[in-house]
Design an enzyme around this catalytic site. Structure first.
Site, PDB file in Angstrom:
ATOM      1  N   GLY A  54       0.841  -1.193   0.000  1.00 26.16           N
ATOM      2  CA  GLY A  54       0.000   0.000   0.000  1.00 26.16           C
ATOM      3  C   GLY A  54       0.868   1.231   0.000  1.00 26.16           C
ATOM      4  N   CYS A  81       5.489  -5.997   1.530  1.00 29.68           N
ATOM      5  CA  CYS A  81       5.813  -4.571   1.538  1.00 29.68           C
ATOM      6  C   CYS A  81       5.172  -3.856   2.735  1.00 29.68           C
ATOM      7  CB  CYS A  81       5.362  -4.002   0.195  1.00 29.68           C
ATOM      8  SG  CYS A  81       6.009  -2.401  -0.139  1.00 29.68           S
ATOM      9  N   LYS A 369     -10.861 -11.525 -15.726  1.00 31.60           N
ATOM     10  CA  LYS A 369     -10.991 -11.661 -17.178  1.00 31.60           C
ATOM     11  C   LYS A 369     -10.281 -12.906 -17.720  1.00 31.60           C
ATOM     12  CE  LYS A 369     -12.380  -9.509 -20.963  1.00 31.60           C
ATOM     13  NZ  LYS A 369     -13.620  -8.720 -21.094  1.00 31.60           N
TER      14      LYS A 369
END
Ligand code: XMP
Length: 513
Positions: A54, A81, A369
């Site tokens: 983030g 992270c 997708k």
């Protein structure tokens, strides 16, 4: 219950990529907001938890923080992270502003080969970093397991609890072996099987659709695009003739588009298909209109009108099916610097009016997708549909600059067919994001045989992109360009010039409008 990994989203632009990587390991994943209460997470019985990266710093005033009880769920947890900073913040470590912002490629050296995340991986790995803050004191009972040039805590673990922290991003392509790190986490650490496949999904979805729909009838607007086509095939498998598909010809479709849909769904799958040819109505309303936004609005409004009338004629149905995908339903985290939050509003098509009282069936709403494409293949849809390039809802109207007339549609359709044919013949069509023709309604002088011509120009556009947000023009080989120009000018009456668009996005857009 399907085995799953829960990903808490702290506003990283890569959160969805993490979810996709987990699914590529044949494990189902769900994205939840960072502040989802621990008991809600626990109710899903996740086999593991991933804390996304983030843009924030844990010490910022408005830093997104999770429910502290997530660390007591007894579930293996991987912090990426910013996720590492969270371990430090909640479990007794310390984070400080790094001297050097570590950004870009780096080399990771694994110092403890017994760490399950690096099983079957070499000692040195190329990784992608993107962080400013630095861990300066390990959280309690954590040990370093890998280092980089800039960080002695590039990867850390608390072995007995199954907590792992990675300063780098294993989910991005710039960490070439990152997929294996994620696979090690979900299979090796969390013990997930490999049950999430589109073949299994079909069975589950068919059951769910039948349970939801019962004996009622369902209407679906079939556009011929990937999502509505796959939704139609899946629903048809589940409920057969209870499904009626409505296909509207809006007069600005490409060559063969209506035929392919009628051939595949009508004749091959034997889906109940209503073909609404509203070409004349659309084109009469577009007459004299040159403003791109007005063209879009007219097409949008007319579509709703035609579709609504067609649903009435199709008889009473309780449900409307839509090919909504997972990225449309994930609640994006409103954190400054989170580009994912912006993406959603792009080209929002607006949907159908509320007064159309249908209950919704959305059988693709937990799929990405790439999964929808695999599902389409599994259901036996042809490559031409499953792997087709994106095509805008307002169709050729955004590719004919200025007024849309029947003659211009005809010209563009012929030119575009040649682009598609040649791109397929060269093997490039399925490798790139989009390739198409645009009609410029400016006329210029040319000669053909002994005659002087005064005709339109066709622009050829070919772009490479991940998501349509940014794009690069594709360096098509010269001989292909030559063939395109020569065929378009020789075969398409009304065109005497062909140009190739070498604009990237930004500053250009993909469509010309
Ligand atoms: P632009 O032209 O904004 O396009 O760079 C980005 C991507 O979106 C597609 N596009 C649309 N898709 N309805 C759609 O469903 C639309 O009105 C629309 N306009 C553009 C475009 O083809 C490209 O892939």
């Amino acid at each position: 219950m399907t085995e799953q990994i829960v990903i808490l989203d702290f506003g990283s632009q890569y959160t969805q990529v993490i979810a996709r990587r987990v699914r590529e390991c044949n494990v189902y994943s769900t994205i939840l907001r960072y502040d989802t209460p621990a008991r809600e997470i626990s109710a899903l019985q996740p086999k593991g938890l991933i804390l996304s990266g983030g843009p924030s710093s844990v010490y910022a005033e408005d830093a997104p923080l999770p429910d502290p009880a997530i660390f007591k769920l007894g579930v293996p947890t991987l912090g990426i992270c910013y996720g590492v900073q969270l371990f430090a913040h909640f479990l007794g470590g310390r984070v400080e502003k790094g001297q050097k912002r570590e950004y870009g490629k780096g080399t990771l050296t694994v110092t403890n080969a017994a760490c399950a995340l690096f099983a079957r991986l070499p000692k040195r790995l190329q990784v992608w970093n993107s962080h400013g803050d630095k861990l300066t004191k390990l959280p309690r009972n954590f040990k370093p397991v890998a280092v980089t040039e800039n960080s002695e805590y590039a990867a850390i673990e608390h072995r007995s609890k199954g907590f792992f922290g990675l300063q780098f991003h294993p989910e991005v392509v710039h960490t070439p072996r990152g997929r294996e790190v994620i696979s090690n986490f979900v299979h090796g650490v969390c013990g997930c099987g490999k049950d999430w496949t589109m073949r299994n999904y079909i069975e589950q979805a068919v059951e769910e659709i039948r349970a939801q729909v019962g004996r009622e009838r369902v209407i679906l607007g079939l556009s011929g695009g990937v999502d509505s086509s796959v939704a139609a095939a899946l629903l048809h498998k589940a409920i057969g003739d209870q499904l009626t598909c409505i296909f509207v010809n809006n007069g600005v479709l490409r060559a063969r588009e209506a035929e392919v849909v009628r051939e595949v769904f009508g004749r091959h799958f034997k889906v109940k298909l209503r073909y609404e040819n509203a070409t004349k109505l659309f084109l009469s309303r577009l007459k004299g209109v040159t403003d791109p936004e007005r063209k879009r609005k007219i097409i949008g409004r007319t579509f709703i009108e035609v579709f609504q009338a067609a649903t009435k004629r199709a008889g009473k149905a309780k449900f409307l099916a839509q090919g909504t995908l997972y990225p449309d339903v994930i609640e994006s985290v409103p954190i400054a610097g989170n580009p994912a939050a912006l993406i959603k509003s792009h080209h929002n098509v607006g949907g159908l009016p509320k007064k159309m009282k249908f209950a919704l069936v959305e059988p693709l709403k937990c799929l990405f997708k790439d999964e929808v494409r695999l599902l389409g293949e599994e259901l036996g849809l042809p490559k031409e549909i499953v792997w087709r390039q994106p095509f805008p809802g307002p169709g050729l109207a955004v590719r004919i600059l200025g007024e849309v007339t029947p003659r211009r549609c005809e010209i563009l359709r012929n030119a575009d067919r040649i682009v598609v044919e040649e791109m397929k013949a060269s093997g490039l069509y399925y490798k790139i994001w989009q390739s198409f023709a645009v009609l410029l309604p400016v006329r210029s002088v040319g000669v053909m045989g002994d005659e002087r011509t005064y005709d339109y120009t066709i622009a050829v556009r070919a772009v490479e992109s991940q998501d349509g947000m940014t794009a690069d023009w594709v360096k098509l080989p010269y001989d292909l360009l030559e063939k395109l120009a020569s065929r378009i000018i020789n075969e398409v009456k009304g065109v005497n010039r062909c140009v190739f668009d070498i604009t990237s996005k930004p500053p250009g857009t993909i469509e010309w409008e």
